[in-house]
Motif scaffolding. Structure first.
Motif, PDB file in Angstrom:
ATOM      1  N   ASN A   1       0.844  -1.166   0.133  1.00  0.00           N
ATOM      2  CA  ASN A   1       0.153   0.037  -0.106  1.00  0.00           C
ATOM      3  C   ASN A   1       0.771   1.364  -0.085  1.00  0.00           C
ATOM      4  OD1 ASN A   1      -2.206  -1.457   0.103  1.00  0.00           O
ATOM      5  ND2 ASN A   1      -2.659  -1.221   2.121  1.00  0.00           N
ATOM      6  N   ASP A   2       2.071   1.403   0.765  1.00  0.00           N
ATOM      7  CA  ASP A   2       2.449   2.441   1.083  1.00  0.00           C
ATOM      8  C   ASP A   2       4.146   2.301   0.642  1.00  0.00           C
ATOM      9  OD1 ASP A   2       0.569   3.223   2.561  1.00  0.00           O
ATOM     10  OD2 ASP A   2       1.250   2.068   4.112  1.00  0.00           O
ATOM     11  N   GLY A   3       4.647   1.482  -0.177  1.00  0.00           N
ATOM     12  CA  GLY A   3       6.109   1.241  -0.425  1.00  0.00           C
ATOM     13  C   GLY A   3       6.388   2.039  -1.589  1.00  0.00           C
ATOM     14  N   ILE A   4       7.616   2.805  -1.625  1.00  0.00           N
ATOM     15  CA  ILE A   4       8.247   3.497  -2.767  1.00  0.00           C
ATOM     16  C   ILE A   4       9.589   2.596  -3.109  1.00  0.00           C
ATOM     17  CG2 ILE A   4       9.090   5.659  -3.467  1.00  0.00           C
ATOM     18  CD1 ILE A   4       6.285   5.829  -3.194  1.00  0.00           C
ATOM     19  N   ILE A   5       9.500   2.255  -4.453  1.00  0.00           N
ATOM     20  CA  ILE A   5      10.839   1.479  -4.641  1.00  0.00           C
ATOM     21  C   ILE A   5      12.128   2.555  -4.379  1.00  0.00           C
ATOM     22  CG2 ILE A   5      11.957   0.305  -6.586  1.00  0.00           C
ATOM     23  CD1 ILE A   5       9.294  -0.912  -5.733  1.00  0.00           C
ATOM     24  N   THR A   6      13.195   1.617  -3.977  1.00  0.00           N
ATOM     25  CA  THR A   6      14.422   2.260  -3.715  1.00  0.00           C
ATOM     26  C   THR A   6      15.462   1.598  -4.636  1.00  0.00           C
ATOM     27  OG1 THR A   6      14.701   0.789  -1.821  1.00  0.00           O
ATOM     28  CG2 THR A   6      13.960   3.124  -1.333  1.00  0.00           C
ATOM     29  N   HIS A   7      15.540   0.317  -4.764  1.00  0.00           N
ATOM     30  CA  HIS A   7      16.538  -0.300  -5.411  1.00  0.00           C
ATOM     31  C   HIS A   7      15.958  -1.512  -6.458  1.00  0.00           C
ATOM     32  CE1 HIS A   7      18.692   0.998  -1.837  1.00  0.00           C
ATOM     33  NE2 HIS A   7      19.730   1.257  -2.686  1.00  0.00           N
ATOM     34  N   THR A   8      16.514  -1.527  -7.585  1.00  0.00           N
ATOM     35  CA  THR A   8      15.928  -2.839  -8.406  1.00  0.00           C
ATOM     36  C   THR A   8      17.207  -3.482  -8.747  1.00  0.00           C
ATOM     37  OG1 THR A   8      16.029  -1.435 -10.348  1.00  0.00           O
ATOM     38  CG2 THR A   8      13.937  -1.357  -9.209  1.00  0.00           C
ATOM     39  N   ASN A   9      17.056  -4.722  -9.421  1.00  0.00           N
ATOM     40  CA  ASN A   9      18.048  -5.529 -10.094  1.00  0.00           C
ATOM     41  C   ASN A   9      17.847  -5.386 -11.409  1.00  0.00           C
ATOM     42  OD1 ASN A   9      16.148  -7.480 -10.482  1.00  0.00           O
ATOM     43  ND2 ASN A   9      16.939  -9.211  -9.205  1.00  0.00           N
TER      44      ASN A   9
ATOM     45  N   PRO B   1      17.048  -7.775 -13.804  1.00  0.00           N
ATOM     46  CA  PRO B   1      15.647  -8.139 -14.395  1.00  0.00           C
ATOM     47  C   PRO B   1      14.560  -7.466 -13.992  1.00  0.00           C
ATOM     48  CG  PRO B   1      16.943  -9.948 -13.455  1.00  0.00           C
ATOM     49  CD  PRO B   1      17.823  -8.761 -13.221  1.00  0.00           C
ATOM     50  N   ALA B   2      14.414  -6.598 -13.028  1.00  0.00           N
ATOM     51  CA  ALA B   2      13.322  -5.996 -12.605  1.00  0.00           C
ATOM     52  C   ALA B   2      13.494  -4.626 -13.444  1.00  0.00           C
ATOM     53  CB  ALA B   2      13.313  -5.369 -11.145  1.00  0.00           C
ATOM     54  N   ALA B   3      14.503  -3.978 -13.741  1.00  0.00           N
ATOM     55  CA  ALA B   3      14.677  -2.845 -14.512  1.00  0.00           C
ATOM     56  C   ALA B   3      14.334  -3.082 -16.047  1.00  0.00           C
ATOM     57  CB  ALA B   3      16.259  -2.348 -14.350  1.00  0.00           C
ATOM     58  N   ALA B   4      14.588  -4.565 -16.400  1.00  0.00           N
ATOM     59  CA  ALA B   4      14.072  -4.659 -17.803  1.00  0.00           C
ATOM     60  C   ALA B   4      12.611  -4.667 -17.972  1.00  0.00           C
ATOM     61  CB  ALA B   4      14.871  -6.235 -18.208  1.00  0.00           C
ATOM     62  N   LEU B   5      12.009  -4.933 -16.842  1.00  0.00           N
ATOM     63  CA  LEU B   5      10.558  -4.976 -16.797  1.00  0.00           C
ATOM     64  C   LEU B   5       9.813  -3.691 -16.587  1.00  0.00           C
ATOM     65  CD1 LEU B   5       9.742  -7.801 -14.396  1.00  0.00           C
ATOM     66  CD2 LEU B   5       9.477  -7.927 -16.964  1.00  0.00           C
ATOM     67  N   GLY B   6      10.904  -2.501 -16.705  1.00  0.00           N
ATOM     68  CA  GLY B   6      10.269  -1.199 -16.500  1.00  0.00           C
ATOM     69  C   GLY B   6      10.113  -0.582 -14.950  1.00  0.00           C
ATOM     70  N   ILE B   7      10.647  -1.515 -14.203  1.00  0.00           N
ATOM     71  CA  ILE B   7      10.731  -1.019 -12.577  1.00  0.00           C
ATOM     72  C   ILE B   7      11.838  -0.213 -12.391  1.00  0.00           C
ATOM     73  CG2 ILE B   7      10.685  -1.968 -10.271  1.00  0.00           C
ATOM     74  CD1 ILE B   7       9.331  -4.361 -11.583  1.00  0.00           C
ATOM     75  N   HIS B   8      11.455   1.001 -11.643  1.00  0.00           N
ATOM     76  CA  HIS B   8      12.820   1.696 -11.172  1.00  0.00           C
ATOM     77  C   HIS B   8      12.389   2.572  -9.954  1.00  0.00           C
ATOM     78  CE1 HIS B   8      10.340   5.213 -12.720  1.00  0.00           C
ATOM     79  NE2 HIS B   8      10.129   4.315 -13.867  1.00  0.00           N
ATOM     80  N   PRO B   9      13.585   3.115  -9.135  1.00  0.00           N
ATOM     81  CA  PRO B   9      13.419   3.745  -8.243  1.00  0.00           C
ATOM     82  C   PRO B   9      12.372   4.766  -8.024  1.00  0.00           C
ATOM     83  CG  PRO B   9      15.753   3.235  -8.411  1.00  0.00           C
ATOM     84  CD  PRO B   9      14.930   2.700  -9.672  1.00  0.00           C
TER      85      PRO B   9
ATOM     86  N   ALA C   1       1.739   0.203  -7.989  1.00  0.00           N
ATOM     87  CA  ALA C   1       1.827   0.183  -9.578  1.00  0.00           C
ATOM     88  C   ALA C   1       2.660  -0.783 -10.179  1.00  0.00           C
ATOM     89  CB  ALA C   1       2.363   1.539  -9.957  1.00  0.00           C
ATOM     90  N   VAL C   2       4.074  -1.001  -9.389  1.00  0.00           N
ATOM     91  CA  VAL C   2       4.738  -1.931  -9.674  1.00  0.00           C
ATOM     92  C   VAL C   2       4.242  -3.458  -9.758  1.00  0.00           C
ATOM     93  CG1 VAL C   2       6.880  -3.317  -9.519  1.00  0.00           C
ATOM     94  CG2 VAL C   2       6.924  -0.735  -9.210  1.00  0.00           C
ATOM     95  N   ALA C   3       3.353  -3.674  -8.605  1.00  0.00           N
ATOM     96  CA  ALA C   3       2.631  -5.205  -8.552  1.00  0.00           C
ATOM     97  C   ALA C   3       1.745  -5.210  -9.656  1.00  0.00           C
ATOM     98  CB  ALA C   3       2.038  -5.315  -7.064  1.00  0.00           C
ATOM     99  N   ALA C   4       1.108  -4.167 -10.057  1.00  0.00           N
ATOM    100  CA  ALA C   4       0.051  -4.213 -10.854  1.00  0.00           C
ATOM    101  C   ALA C   4       0.786  -4.488 -12.389  1.00  0.00           C
ATOM    102  CB  ALA C   4      -0.846  -2.876 -11.241  1.00  0.00           C
ATOM    103  N   LEU C   5       1.721  -3.956 -12.802  1.00  0.00           N
ATOM    104  CA  LEU C   5       2.842  -4.006 -13.987  1.00  0.00           C
ATOM    105  C   LEU C   5       3.149  -5.471 -13.945  1.00  0.00           C
ATOM    106  CD1 LEU C   5       4.296  -2.839 -16.439  1.00  0.00           C
ATOM    107  CD2 LEU C   5       5.873  -2.548 -14.612  1.00  0.00           C
ATOM    108  N   ALA C   6       3.698  -5.907 -12.941  1.00  0.00           N
ATOM    109  CA  ALA C   6       4.309  -7.371 -13.049  1.00  0.00           C
ATOM    110  C   ALA C   6       3.110  -8.436 -13.073  1.00  0.00           C
ATOM    111  CB  ALA C   6       4.926  -7.734 -11.628  1.00  0.00           C
ATOM    112  N   GLN C   7       1.971  -8.116 -12.584  1.00  0.00           N
ATOM    113  CA  GLN C   7       0.723  -9.074 -12.775  1.00  0.00           C
ATOM    114  C   GLN C   7       0.414  -9.176 -14.376  1.00  0.00           C
ATOM    115  OE1 GLN C   7      -1.766  -7.588  -9.150  1.00  0.00           O
ATOM    116  NE2 GLN C   7      -2.087  -9.868  -9.396  1.00  0.00           N
ATOM    117  N   ILE C   8       0.485  -8.004 -14.873  1.00  0.00           N
ATOM    118  CA  ILE C   8       0.047  -8.139 -16.456  1.00  0.00           C
ATOM    119  C   ILE C   8       1.016  -8.401 -17.478  1.00  0.00           C
ATOM    120  CG2 ILE C   8      -1.992  -6.732 -15.884  1.00  0.00           C
ATOM    121  CD1 ILE C   8      -0.700  -4.509 -17.151  1.00  0.00           C
ATOM    122  N   GLU C   9       2.254  -8.374 -16.727  1.00  0.00           N
ATOM    123  CA  GLU C   9       3.425  -8.618 -17.857  1.00  0.00           C
ATOM    124  C   GLU C   9       3.181  -9.866 -18.532  1.00  0.00           C
ATOM    125  OE1 GLU C   9       6.932  -8.039 -19.640  1.00  0.00           O
ATOM    126  OE2 GLU C   9       5.700  -6.567 -18.315  1.00  0.00           O
ATOM    127  N   GLN C  10       2.589 -10.931 -17.900  1.00  0.00           N
ATOM    128  CA  GLN C  10       2.581 -12.245 -18.602  1.00  0.00           C
ATOM    129  C   GLN C  10       1.451 -12.029 -19.667  1.00  0.00           C
ATOM    130  OE1 GLN C  10       1.911 -15.655 -16.010  1.00  0.00           O
ATOM    131  NE2 GLN C  10       0.281 -16.333 -17.394  1.00  0.00           N
TER     132      GLN C  10
END
Length: 126
Positions: free
Chosen positions: A89-97, A99-107, A113-122
């Protein structure tokens, strides 16, 4: 859609959770990453635990990247450590590896938003 698992401890996951989006309250250290490695979520989200000595709070991201698994941490200032619902609910991304960056996840992104993105990635990738 990938299943979303919201677990206070990454140790709650098992082989049946392979391919899920795992939101945890666990720190992102190497010991937590070993549990994620065993269960193989598509994406693992952890708390950065304030960084720790030599970046110990996010050191597990590299271990997961070596296995081709996406992982990130959220700021300990944005979400309670040990509370996965707070991470989600409250988390703000600070670090990614990588494979996560390749998915468009960034600090700076919100965990929700990241969880929703990853769920629909498939569904969006062949």
């Amino acid at each position: 859609m990938r299943p979303l698992r919201v677990v206070d401890s990454i140790t709650s996951l098992d082989a049946r959770d392979a391919g899920c989006v795992a939101v945890s309250g666990s720190h992102g250290g190497v010991s937590s990453a070993r549990f994620a490695l065993a269960s193989r979520p598509f994406l693992s989200m952890f708390n950065d635990a304030g960084g720790g000595l030599d970046g110990a709070g996010h050191a597990g991201l590299a271990l997961l990247a070596a296995a081709g698994l996406a992982a990130c941490t959220v700021s300990h200032d944005s979400a309670r450590i040990g509370d996965a619902q707070s991470t989600l609910n409250d988390g703000i991304i600070t670090h990614t590896n990588a494979p996560a960056a390749a998915l468009g996840i960034h600090p700076g992104q919100r965990c929700t938003a990241v969880a929703a993105l990853a769920q629909i990635e498939q569904e969006t990738k062949p």
